[in-house]
Design a protein around this motif. Structure first.
Motif, PDB file in Angstrom:
ATOM      1  N   SER A  29       0.981  -1.347   0.002  1.00 34.43           N
ATOM      2  CA  SER A  29      -0.146   0.021   0.058  1.00 34.43           C
ATOM      3  C   SER A  29       0.965   1.280  -0.060  1.00 34.43           C
ATOM      4  CB  SER A  29      -0.861  -0.075   1.340  1.00 34.43           C
ATOM      5  OG  SER A  29      -1.827   1.278   1.452  1.00 34.43           O
ATOM      6  N   GLU A  30       1.980   1.260   0.816  1.00 31.62           N
ATOM      7  CA  GLU A  30       2.789   2.375   0.849  1.00 31.62           C
ATOM      8  C   GLU A  30       3.627   2.589  -0.351  1.00 31.62           C
ATOM      9  OE1 GLU A  30       2.731   4.688   3.004  1.00 31.62           O
ATOM     10  OE2 GLU A  30       1.376   3.683   4.441  1.00 31.62           O
ATOM     11  N   LEU A  31       3.816   1.398  -1.030  1.00 33.43           N
ATOM     12  CA  LEU A  31       4.607   1.478  -2.393  1.00 33.43           C
ATOM     13  C   LEU A  31       3.788   2.301  -3.415  1.00 33.43           C
ATOM     14  CD1 LEU A  31       6.568  -1.581  -2.553  1.00 33.43           C
ATOM     15  CD2 LEU A  31       7.723   0.661  -2.454  1.00 33.43           C
ATOM     16  N   LYS A  32       2.408   1.897  -3.258  1.00 33.10           N
ATOM     17  CA  LYS A  32       1.387   2.631  -4.299  1.00 33.10           C
ATOM     18  C   LYS A  32       1.472   4.157  -3.851  1.00 33.10           C
ATOM     19  CE  LYS A  32      -1.087  -1.737  -5.059  1.00 33.10           C
ATOM     20  NZ  LYS A  32      -2.410  -2.484  -4.889  1.00 33.10           N
ATOM     21  N   SER A  33       1.200   4.243  -2.699  1.00 38.09           N
ATOM     22  CA  SER A  33       1.081   5.674  -2.200  1.00 38.09           C
ATOM     23  C   SER A  33       2.258   6.431  -2.783  1.00 38.09           C
ATOM     24  CB  SER A  33       1.046   5.816  -0.843  1.00 38.09           C
ATOM     25  OG  SER A  33      -0.184   5.507  -0.357  1.00 38.09           O
ATOM     26  N   LEU A  34       3.675   5.963  -2.494  1.00 33.84           N
ATOM     27  CA  LEU A  34       4.766   6.657  -3.095  1.00 33.84           C
ATOM     28  C   LEU A  34       4.706   6.913  -4.442  1.00 33.84           C
ATOM     29  CD1 LEU A  34       7.571   7.695  -2.418  1.00 33.84           C
ATOM     30  CD2 LEU A  34       8.396   5.386  -2.900  1.00 33.84           C
ATOM     31  N   ALA A  35       4.370   5.866  -5.477  1.00 30.25           N
ATOM     32  CA  ALA A  35       4.303   6.234  -6.670  1.00 30.25           C
ATOM     33  C   ALA A  35       3.260   7.302  -7.069  1.00 30.25           C
ATOM     34  CB  ALA A  35       3.789   4.988  -7.337  1.00 30.25           C
ATOM     35  N   TYR A  36       2.234   7.130  -6.389  1.00 32.59           N
ATOM     36  CA  TYR A  36       1.068   8.500  -6.747  1.00 32.59           C
ATOM     37  C   TYR A  36       1.610   9.793  -6.288  1.00 32.59           C
ATOM     38  CZ  TYR A  36      -2.921  11.403  -5.479  1.00 32.59           C
ATOM     39  OH  TYR A  36      -3.800  12.597  -5.427  1.00 32.59           O
ATOM     40  N   LEU A  37       2.300   9.823  -5.166  1.00 27.61           N
ATOM     41  CA  LEU A  37       2.682  11.332  -4.520  1.00 27.61           C
ATOM     42  C   LEU A  37       4.016  11.659  -5.452  1.00 27.61           C
ATOM     43  CD1 LEU A  37       3.001  10.314  -0.616  1.00 27.61           C
ATOM     44  CD2 LEU A  37       1.444  12.146  -1.758  1.00 27.61           C
ATOM     45  N   LYS A  39       4.285  11.299  -8.512  1.00 25.05           N
ATOM     46  CA  LYS A  39       3.359  11.545  -9.748  1.00 25.05           C
ATOM     47  C   LYS A  39       2.990  12.832  -9.445  1.00 25.05           C
ATOM     48  CE  LYS A  39       0.233  10.181 -13.364  1.00 25.05           C
ATOM     49  NZ  LYS A  39      -0.674   9.018 -13.870  1.00 25.05           N
ATOM     50  N   LYS A  40       2.225  12.931  -8.313  1.00 20.88           N
ATOM     51  CA  LYS A  40       1.414  14.488  -7.910  1.00 20.88           C
ATOM     52  C   LYS A  40       2.369  15.712  -7.872  1.00 20.88           C
ATOM     53  CE  LYS A  40      -1.363  16.286  -4.016  1.00 20.88           C
ATOM     54  NZ  LYS A  40      -1.863  15.864  -2.627  1.00 20.88           N
ATOM     55  N   HIS A  41       3.599  15.352  -7.176  1.00 22.79           N
ATOM     56  CA  HIS A  41       4.511  16.408  -6.994  1.00 22.79           C
ATOM     57  C   HIS A  41       5.733  16.462  -7.964  1.00 22.79           C
ATOM     58  CE1 HIS A  41       2.831  17.347  -3.245  1.00 22.79           C
ATOM     59  NE2 HIS A  41       2.844  15.986  -2.787  1.00 22.79           N
ATOM     60  N   ASN A  42       5.410  15.741  -9.157  1.00 21.59           N
ATOM     61  CA  ASN A  42       6.364  15.849 -10.478  1.00 21.59           C
ATOM     62  C   ASN A  42       7.695  15.417  -9.968  1.00 21.59           C
ATOM     63  OD1 ASN A  42       4.093  16.594 -12.191  1.00 21.59           O
ATOM     64  ND2 ASN A  42       4.559  18.722 -11.303  1.00 21.59           N
ATOM     65  N   GLY A  43       8.098  14.522  -9.040  1.00 21.52           N
ATOM     66  CA  GLY A  43       9.216  14.009  -8.569  1.00 21.52           C
ATOM     67  C   GLY A  43       9.856  14.928  -7.779  1.00 21.52           C
ATOM     68  N   ASP A  44       9.260  16.253  -7.212  1.00 20.92           N
ATOM     69  CA  ASP A  44       9.929  17.315  -6.561  1.00 20.92           C
ATOM     70  C   ASP A  44      10.003  16.765  -5.148  1.00 20.92           C
ATOM     71  OD1 ASP A  44      10.566  18.960  -8.473  1.00 20.92           O
ATOM     72  OD2 ASP A  44       8.715  20.067  -8.174  1.00 20.92           O
ATOM     73  N   SER A  45      10.949  17.295  -4.073  1.00 20.61           N
ATOM     74  CA  SER A  45      10.924  16.737  -2.791  1.00 20.61           C
ATOM     75  C   SER A  45       9.802  17.423  -2.249  1.00 20.61           C
ATOM     76  CB  SER A  45      12.170  17.553  -2.249  1.00 20.61           C
ATOM     77  OG  SER A  45      13.217  16.985  -2.682  1.00 20.61           O
ATOM     78  N   HIS A  46       9.214  16.746  -1.293  1.00 22.08           N
ATOM     79  CA  HIS A  46       7.911  17.000  -0.351  1.00 22.08           C
ATOM     80  C   HIS A  46       8.093  16.211   0.960  1.00 22.08           C
ATOM     81  CE1 HIS A  46       3.802  17.624   0.593  1.00 22.08           C
ATOM     82  NE2 HIS A  46       3.966  18.788  -0.343  1.00 22.08           N
ATOM     83  N   HIS A  47       7.283  16.739   1.948  1.00 18.22           N
ATOM     84  CA  HIS A  47       7.409  16.188   3.120  1.00 18.22           C
ATOM     85  C   HIS A  47       6.689  14.938   3.236  1.00 18.22           C
ATOM     86  CE1 HIS A  47       9.367  19.083   5.547  1.00 18.22           C
ATOM     87  NE2 HIS A  47       8.552  20.017   4.958  1.00 18.22           N
ATOM     88  N   ASP A  48       5.412  14.920   2.345  1.00 16.98           N
ATOM     89  CA  ASP A  48       4.353  13.514   2.210  1.00 16.98           C
ATOM     90  C   ASP A  48       5.432  12.360   1.703  1.00 16.98           C
ATOM     91  OD1 ASP A  48       2.570  14.940   3.324  1.00 16.98           O
ATOM     92  OD2 ASP A  48       1.399  15.379   1.627  1.00 16.98           O
ATOM     93  N   ILE A  49       6.304  12.848   0.626  1.00 15.00           N
ATOM     94  CA  ILE A  49       7.072  12.018   0.088  1.00 15.00           C
ATOM     95  C   ILE A  49       7.968  11.328   0.878  1.00 15.00           C
ATOM     96  CG2 ILE A  49       8.850  11.338  -1.964  1.00 15.00           C
ATOM     97  CD1 ILE A  49       7.695  13.379  -3.488  1.00 15.00           C
ATOM     98  N   ALA A  50       8.659  12.066   1.754  1.00 15.20           N
ATOM     99  CA  ALA A  50       9.812  11.736   2.811  1.00 15.20           C
ATOM    100  C   ALA A  50       9.044  11.008   3.745  1.00 15.20           C
ATOM    101  CB  ALA A  50      10.324  13.011   3.338  1.00 15.20           C
ATOM    102  N   ASN A  51       7.908  11.231   4.290  1.00 16.93           N
ATOM    103  CA  ASN A  51       7.384  10.209   5.323  1.00 16.93           C
ATOM    104  C   ASN A  51       6.963   9.127   4.737  1.00 16.93           C
ATOM    105  OD1 ASN A  51       7.596  12.674   7.117  1.00 16.93           O
ATOM    106  ND2 ASN A  51       5.307  13.408   6.728  1.00 16.93           N
ATOM    107  N   THR A  52       6.251   9.025   3.460  1.00 12.18           N
ATOM    108  CA  THR A  52       6.050   7.635   3.023  1.00 12.18           C
ATOM    109  C   THR A  52       7.271   6.836   2.752  1.00 12.18           C
ATOM    110  OG1 THR A  52       4.215   8.593   1.828  1.00 12.18           O
ATOM    111  CG2 THR A  52       4.829   6.750   0.902  1.00 12.18           C
ATOM    112  N   LEU A  53       8.316   7.596   2.217  1.00 10.24           N
ATOM    113  CA  LEU A  53       9.511   6.688   2.306  1.00 10.24           C
ATOM    114  C   LEU A  53       9.890   6.129   3.583  1.00 10.24           C
ATOM    115  CD1 LEU A  53      11.614   9.334  -0.192  1.00 10.24           C
ATOM    116  CD2 LEU A  53      11.104   6.935  -0.547  1.00 10.24           C
TER     117      LEU A  53
END
Length: 761
Positions: A29-37, A39-53
């Motif tokens: 589930s978290e790997l799917k969330s990471l792929a979505y985030l 894509k959503k943030h165009n590969g830029d750094s983001h807190h949500d991406i860091a938390n999911t990682l």
């Protein structure tokens, strides 16, 4: 930009929420969330991406995949540093903690210490009052890194500081306090203070059970550590119960491939080795190795540890080639991991030393043992430590195998003194060195010390091993020897019977050398007590066992044949006494001639516990080599003929012969030395008078001479003498002289001397 949570009420946050168990992360589930985030943030750094990682990294850690745990944790740190523009905050600290954990799991101690020191620096910056759980967390990380690098003093000091901070901040009952107890316990273990190791490990377990419920990964960790603590105190059966409980709990919590399951297999395997079940140990270690190969890189501390324990299991299975092979695999891995100096390297050197010694390469055994001991002493600055005590034991045993008794004593006594101070007494290493000390004292004739040390070794083995372990049977056997040597019949029989019972259960048969020796010793005691029926019973049982063990002539058979002969004599059967005595004497001569082993039946009671009783003679010492020794003649006679014998003796001495004519002339204090003179003679002169047939000693002498092929010449001194059948058969075709009808005694002597020379030629 997302604002970092305020740190104002941190104490309340830690105390309230830390006891809640984290929910299991759904990795897919978290790997799917990471792929979505992404894509959503165009590969830029983001807190949500860091938390999911971070969640994904944690999930990989939970399933025992340290490589992915590290990779995702490093990515989290990079993103958070970018977002914070390299300003420190609690999230960066959290990322560092994950990276440190990952490097520790991967066995990379240098990077672990590097990031741990960074985390401690950041913690002090974030919490200036220096009294915060995250400072304690960072201290723990640094402490564990120092431990991995072999700096155990720093490990203990920082662990105790972290514990104090947590107790002050979180109170006396909190999971992090329990974690600190656990870390302090391990620090004391590394320092060799085993009672404190046990005390703190038990505190951690009790607190975790109270706070975390019946089943939790931290409880399993504490169960495993309490198992190791009991092992260090010699409580192997209790330790195995804790280790099995930890393994069962970890199997319920994790999938099959997890580092904690590897650790539990390893612990259970070590304990099965300790209690004398090497085959079970090997099976567990092979399971551990299968899992470890899937989750660890080839050069990892856990891989080195498993290979070392595999080596020990192979040793206990008497597979010495694999013992050496896996000891070197472990040593080479640890040298790659740690460089030139580390406790684990010294530990592997110890194992290599033992492997070489068991293979009979005593020089390499001593070389590696000394290298190990010197490394331990340098690491621990020559202060009392369990590892140094173990090093002294190994060096002592190496010197013992080389026959250097003085250096053996020096190192063995150091090992014993240090082990007593450290409370590290109940273990097989100490039992072994005590046994070797006992053997040395026995060889020095100090029999009280022999019994003292064998008794101590037995007590250790009875405490740590299964009740029917072979080492206990052997330890009982050695104690029985001690009581035999001190003529303590009552204690001897008590221990001997226990040992006999164990040998029978272990081997399923009485056909064991130690069993024969015990029977023979029992026989000797009963002979001294004039209990001839028991003397006969135990002597024949000893002979039966030895005949089953040895199909050819063997020194221990000579001893048994001799005692059976004596037993038949005591039971009033002189004919069988003669038969067995002649068998013993003949076999004794065969062994001397073929193997240059001299067996003294004069001291048969002292040879009972020698599996190869006898002395290997050098060529120059061989008693039958010197032709001059064989120049003497033996006059076999009855005391009533003594005056005639003296006359003949005097005449032959004038011709240059050495004559033995009675026990004093033969320096014979026993029947054995009488027969030795016959063995070494050129010929036997048999004085034939009416008393010869009735003289048992003469009869035995003549029978033995015939058995071993010594020439005999009859000297008739009584016209009324008639040869009985036994003597008639022996004297057929042998030269006869009639001394009773001699007119010219000098001429008679010349003719007799000429006959002797013809025989000699």
């Amino acid at each position: 930009m997302r604002r970092v949570k305020s740190l104002v009420d941190t104490k309340a946050l830690f105390c309230k929420n830390h006891v809640k168990l984290p929910k299991k992360i759904d990795l897919d589930s978290e790997l799917k969330s990471l792929a979505y985030l992404r894509k959503k943030h165009n590969g830029d750094s983001h807190h949500d991406i860091a938390n999911t990682l971070e969640k994904i990294a944690t999930a990989y850690n939970d399933i025992g995949d340290p490589n992915n745990y590290l990779n995702y944790s490093l990515e989290v740190l990079l993103i958070r540093q970018q977002l914070s523009k390299n300003k420190v905050n609690a999230e960066i600290l959290s990322s560092l903690f994950h990276i440190i954990n990952a490097y520790q799991l991967l066995g990379d101690s240098s990077n672990s210490l590097k990031y741990a020191l960074q985390s401690l620096k950041i913690s002090y910056a974030l919490y200036p009052n220096k009294n915060h759980p995250n400072i304690a967390n960072a201290m723990n990380k640094v402490a564990i890194a120092y431990n991995d690098l072999g700096q155990h003093e720093n490990f203990l000091q920082l662990s105790l500081e972290a514990l104090k901070i947590r107790e002050d901040f979180l109170g006396a009952s909190h999971p992090d306090v329990a974690s600190s107890y656990n870390t302090v316990a391990l620090a004391y273990r590394k320092k060799g203070e085993m009672q404190k190791f046990y005390d703190f490990a038990l505190k951690a377990l009790e607190m975790r059970k109270k706070l975390l419920g019946p089943e939790h990964q931290d409880i399993a960790t504490s169960l495993n550590n309490v198992a190791l603590a009991h092992r260090s105190l010699g409580n192997y059966s209790i330790a195995l119960d804790y280790a099995n409980e930890a393994l069962a709990m970890r199997k319920n919590i994790y999938s099959n491939y997890h580092a904690d399951i590897v650790s539990s297999y390893d612990t259970c395997a070590i304990l099965h080795t300790d209690i004398g079940k090497p085959q079970k140990s090997l099976e567990l270690l092979q399971d551990a190795l299968t899992i470890a190969q899937k989750i660890y890189p080839p050069n990892h501390p856990k891989m080195a540890s498993i290979n070392l324990n595999l080596a020990i299991a192979y040793k206990d299975l008497d597979d010495l080639e694999n013992f050496l092979k896996y000891s070197f695999i472990s040593l080479n891995m640890r040298r790659t991991l740690y460089g030139d100096k580390h406790p684990d390297i010294a530990d592997s050197l110890n194992n290599v030393a033992i492997a070489y010694r068991n293979l009979g390469d005593h020089e390499n055994g001593l070389k590696y043992a000394l290298e190990s001991l010197n490394m331990f002493r340098e690491i621990y600055e020559d202060k009392d430590h369990l590892d140094i005590a173990r090093g002294y034991v190994n060096v002592a045993n190496a010197y013992h195998s080389m026959g250097d008794i003085e250096k053996f004593f020096q190192n063995a006594l150091k090992a014993i003194d240090m082990s007593k101070k450290l409370g590290y007494w109940f273990n097989t290493l100490i039992a072994t060195v005590l046994t070797n000390l006992a053997i040395c004292y026995k060889n020095l004739g100090q029999l009280d010390y022999y019994l003292n040390y064998t008794t101590q070794a037995l007590a250790i083995r009875e405490k740590i091993l299964d009740k029917e372990h072979p080492d206990i049977a052997n330890a009982l056997y050695k104690c029985a020897i001690g009581h035999y040597n001190l003529a303590d019949e009552s204690s001897f029989f008590k221990i001997a019977k226990k040992s006999l019972s164990m040998f029978a259960k272990i081997h399923g048969t009485e056909n064991v050398a130690e069993v024969a020796n015990l029977f023979q010793a029992m026989a000797v005691f009963r002979f001294k007590a004039n209990d001839y029926e028991s003397f006969f019973e135990y002597s024949t049982r000893a002979l039966d066992v030895r005949q089953n063990l040895h199909l050819e002539a063997h020194p221990s058979l000579v001893v048994s044949l001799y005692f059976v002969a004596r037993a038949f004599g005591c039971m009033g059967d002189p004919q069988k006494e003669e038969i067995y005595l002649l068998k013993a004497l003949n076999m004794k001569k065969v062994i001397l001639d073929c193997h240059r082993i001299y067996i003294s039946l004069d001291n048969a009671a002292e040879l009972v516990f020698e599996n190869t009783p006898g002395v290997l003679l050098d060529r120059k010492e061989e008693r039958l080599e010197d032709s001059l020794e064989r120049r003497h003649l033996v006059i076999c006679h009855h005391p009533d003929c003594r005056s005639r014998c003296v006359e003949l003796k005097t005449g032959l001495e004038r011709e240059g012969y050495k004559i033995c004519m009675n026990q004093s002339d033969r320096s014979a204090k026993s029947i054995e030395s009488m027969f030795e003179q016959i063995e070494m003679s050129s010929a036997i002169l048999v004085f034939m008078d009416k008393n010869l047939n009735e003289d048992r000693s003469n009869r035995l002498e003549i029978l033995f001479a015939a058995e071993i092929g010594i020439p005999m010449i009859g000297i008739k001194v009584d016209d009324d003498f008639e040869l009985q059948e036994w003597l008639l058969n022996l004297m057929v075709d042998r030269k006869m002289f009639d001394l009773d009808r001699v007119k010219n005694f000098d001429l008679f002597i010349k003719k007799l001397a000429r006959e002797v020379e013809l025989i000699r030629i």
